[in-house]
Write an enzyme that holds these catalytic residues in place. Structure first.
Site, PDB file in Angstrom:
ATOM      1  N   SER A 208       0.620  -1.154   0.270  1.00 45.77           N
ATOM      2  CA  SER A 208      -0.270   0.076   0.008  1.00 45.77           C
ATOM      3  C   SER A 208       0.649   1.188   0.237  1.00 45.77           C
ATOM      4  O   SER A 208       0.784   2.258  -0.624  1.00 45.77           O
ATOM      5  CB  SER A 208      -0.885   0.087   1.212  1.00 45.77           C
ATOM      6  OG  SER A 208      -0.112   0.192   2.028  1.00 45.77           O
ATOM      7  N   HIS A 236      -5.473  -3.633  -1.898  1.00 45.66           N
ATOM      8  CA  HIS A 236      -5.271  -2.863  -3.223  1.00 45.66           C
ATOM      9  C   HIS A 236      -5.151  -3.503  -4.678  1.00 45.66           C
ATOM     10  O   HIS A 236      -4.210  -2.632  -5.428  1.00 45.66           O
ATOM     11  CB  HIS A 236      -3.893  -1.672  -2.569  1.00 45.66           C
ATOM     12  CG  HIS A 236      -3.959  -1.340  -2.008  1.00 45.66           C
ATOM     13  ND1 HIS A 236      -4.226   0.597  -2.455  1.00 45.66           N
ATOM     14  CD2 HIS A 236      -3.333  -1.532  -0.280  1.00 45.66           C
ATOM     15  CE1 HIS A 236      -4.422   0.777  -0.882  1.00 45.66           C
ATOM     16  NE2 HIS A 236      -3.702   0.200  -0.077  1.00 45.66           N
ATOM     17  N   LYS A 267     -12.354  -0.148  -1.121  1.00 43.21           N
ATOM     18  CA  LYS A 267     -10.966   0.105  -1.444  1.00 43.21           C
ATOM     19  C   LYS A 267     -11.779   0.788  -2.899  1.00 43.21           C
ATOM     20  O   LYS A 267     -13.111   1.221  -3.166  1.00 43.21           O
ATOM     21  CB  LYS A 267     -10.030  -0.233  -1.473  1.00 43.21           C
ATOM     22  CG  LYS A 267      -9.377  -0.480  -0.174  1.00 43.21           C
ATOM     23  CD  LYS A 267      -8.873  -0.119   0.166  1.00 43.21           C
ATOM     24  CE  LYS A 267      -7.604   0.060   1.273  1.00 43.21           C
ATOM     25  NZ  LYS A 267      -6.807  -0.386   1.625  1.00 43.21           N
TER      26      LYS A 267
HETATM   27  C1  LIG Z   1      -6.672  -1.039   3.655  1.00 43.79           C
HETATM   28  C2  LIG Z   1      -6.305  -2.653   3.635  1.00 43.79           C
HETATM   29  C3  LIG Z   1      -7.057  -3.348   4.946  1.00 43.79           C
HETATM   30  C4  LIG Z   1      -7.893  -2.992   5.830  1.00 43.79           C
HETATM   31  O1  LIG Z   1      -9.580  -3.294   4.762  1.00 43.79           O
HETATM   32  P1  LIG Z   1      -9.982  -2.349   5.536  1.00 43.79           P
HETATM   33  O2  LIG Z   1     -11.816  -2.302   4.825  1.00 43.79           O
HETATM   34  O3  LIG Z   1     -10.365  -1.316   5.761  1.00 43.79           O
HETATM   35  O4  LIG Z   1     -10.976  -2.599   6.961  1.00 43.79           O
HETATM   36  C5  LIG Z   1      -5.949  -4.673   4.994  1.00 43.79           C
HETATM   37  N1  LIG Z   1      -4.720  -4.738   4.381  1.00 43.79           N
HETATM   38  C6  LIG Z   1      -4.549  -4.085   3.141  1.00 43.79           C
HETATM   39  C7  LIG Z   1      -3.132  -3.645   2.605  1.00 43.79           C
HETATM   40  C8  LIG Z   1      -4.892  -2.609   3.349  1.00 43.79           C
HETATM   41  O5  LIG Z   1      -4.894  -1.195   2.716  1.00 43.79           O
END
Ligand SMILES: *Cc1c(COP(=O)(O)O)cnc(C)c1O
Length: 419
Positions: A208, A236, A267
């Site tokens: 990320s 992602h 996301k």
């Molecule tokens: C955002 C994210 C999460 C968490 O996801 P949410 O649904 O926002 O709790 C987990 N792993 C990665 C790599 C992320 O970027």
């Protein structure tokens, strides 16, 4: 307290309604006074954060902290967060299912619509089954904790997401961390954990902070050679990589070879929730044992309905994925041509390197003044000299948005001598 009411639905005219300041809670003790010191400590270390606040829906241009800016750091990759189709699906679900689910999944909160989404996810991810958690963080915590015990070993990339680290910390398993993307390091960890009862390799699919992609093909080969399970966090990669945004497993053509496919619905899919896709037994076992699944209320059905619509959309409207990548390439090319250091990203995540923390914070501040919002990312999230602002261009940005953003970067970059 001050309420901001937008009666006009237009950004120019806001009507303010002043409500007298009230002091709530006359605390009769000072047991939490230590927090003042802890906060001061954060401020001294330049780690104190205040929440930026949107006065509009999430989209390409927003009003944030009272200023109209181009939004360039959301995870709203496909522009689904405010899409009419998701809105309509959510509204319809409220009429059909009511608002809240009213109970945890195990007791009385599972509705047919929750099951439908899980079936749809399994089909989309080409797995036997899927299970939805309230959030991605809950999926990681609950799954890792449920599967791994004291006799087991977890082998993790050093730059894995915090929610994975949390999950690992909830276990009593032996922990091995290998250098970022380093499959030699992974191999060594596999050789050193041969005595473990079971082993689990965990990696982010797309990292990320840097936007680089895990060498999942090689990781899977090693896992097969050493008989270890593989879990990939596709937060992602979902909606971004692979055919119809199926994610990193599709990107590498590894269907059926990754044991635990974790992702998030918050996301690219513009909604909320995390999921685990894999075998039927994996789903059943997690329903019975994952604490972050068991001890929390089911999603409101409108959230579930909107997520289902997002899964349909990513498959029947390919233009969003195409726009995302076109915009990403356009933006990266312009940034590279201007001489910015934009790292080694292979995905829409684009770090604009600034050096020391102070520089990244200053860059973000100056961009904001010029009308562009991107948060600085500084130590301890990244190394001290690798501070940056992280840009995520979305499918929703117009050429005009991007050209304006590029102009702003050019002005600010020259002023700060970054280019
Ligand atoms: C955002 C994210 C999460 C968490 O996801 P949410 O649904 O926002 O709790 C987990 N792993 C990665 C790599 C992320 O970027």
């Amino acid at each position: 307290m001050r309420f901001l009411l937008d009666f006009t639905k237009s950004w120019e005219i806001f009507i303010y309604l002043e409500i007298p300041e009230v002091s709530w809670g006359n605390y009769v003790n000072n047991r939490t006074d230590f927090l003042k010191e802890m906060i001061q400590d954060l401020k001294d270390k330049n780690l104190f954060i205040e929440l930026p606040v949107l006065s509009t829906e999430q989209k390409n241009r927003v009003v944030l902290n009272g200023k109209e800016v181009i939004m360039m750091c959301s995870n709203n990759y496909l522009g689904f967060a405010n899409h009419p189709r998701l809105r309509a699906a959510a509204k319809e679900a409220i009429d059909c299912w009511g608002y809240g689910a009213g109970a945890v999944r195990q007791i009385a909160g599972t509705m047919e619509i929750h099951i439908k989404l899980e079936e749809m996810l399994a089909e989309y991810k080409r797995t036997e089954a899927a299970l939805v958690f309230v959030a991605g963080i809950a999926a990681n915590r609950g799954t890792i904790q449920a599967l791994m015990g004291e006799e087991d070993a977890i082998i993790s990339d050093e730059l894995n997401h915090g929610s994975i680290i949390d999950g690992v910390r909830l276990t009593k398993s032996r922990r091995m961390v290998y250098p970022h993307l380093n499959t030699e390091g992974l191999k060594k960890a596999l050789q050193e954990t041969k005595d473990a009862r079971r082993r689990l390799i965990i990696t982010d699919g797309v990292f990320s902070m840097d936007g680089d992609i895990a060498p999942l093909d090689r990781i899977v080969e090693l896992a097969e050679e050493y008989d270890a399970m593989v879990m990939v966090d596709d937060a992602h990669g979902d909606g971004v990589l692979g055919k119809d945004g199926r994610g990193i497993i599709d990107h590498f053509g590894l269907e059926g070879r990754v044991d635990i496919d974790m992702g998030t619905l918050s996301k690219a899919f513009g909604s909320l929730g995390g999921y685990i896709a894999g075998r039927q037994e994996l789903r059943e076992y997690l329903i019975n044992t994952a604490r972050s699944f068991i001890f929390t209320t089911a999603h409101p059905p409108c959230v579930t309905a909107a997520t289902m619509e997002a899964l349909r959309m990513v498959q029947d409207e390919p233009q969003h994925l195409r726009n995302l990548w076109d915009n990403t390439k356009y933006f990266k090319k312009a940034m590279g041509n201007m001489g910015f250091d934009i790292g080694r990203s292979q995905t829409p995540i684009t770090p604009v390197m600034a050096g020391e923390s102070r520089m990244a914070m200053d860059l973000s501040r100056q961009l904001f003044q010029e009308g562009l919002f991107a948060k600085p990312i500084v130590f301890p999230l990244v190394a001290k000299d690798k501070s940056r602002v992280r840009i995520i261009v979305t499918a929703q940005h117009t050429r005009e948005d991007l050209d304006e953003a590029i102009d702003i970067f050019e002005r600010v970059g020259k002023r700060m001598k970054l280019i």
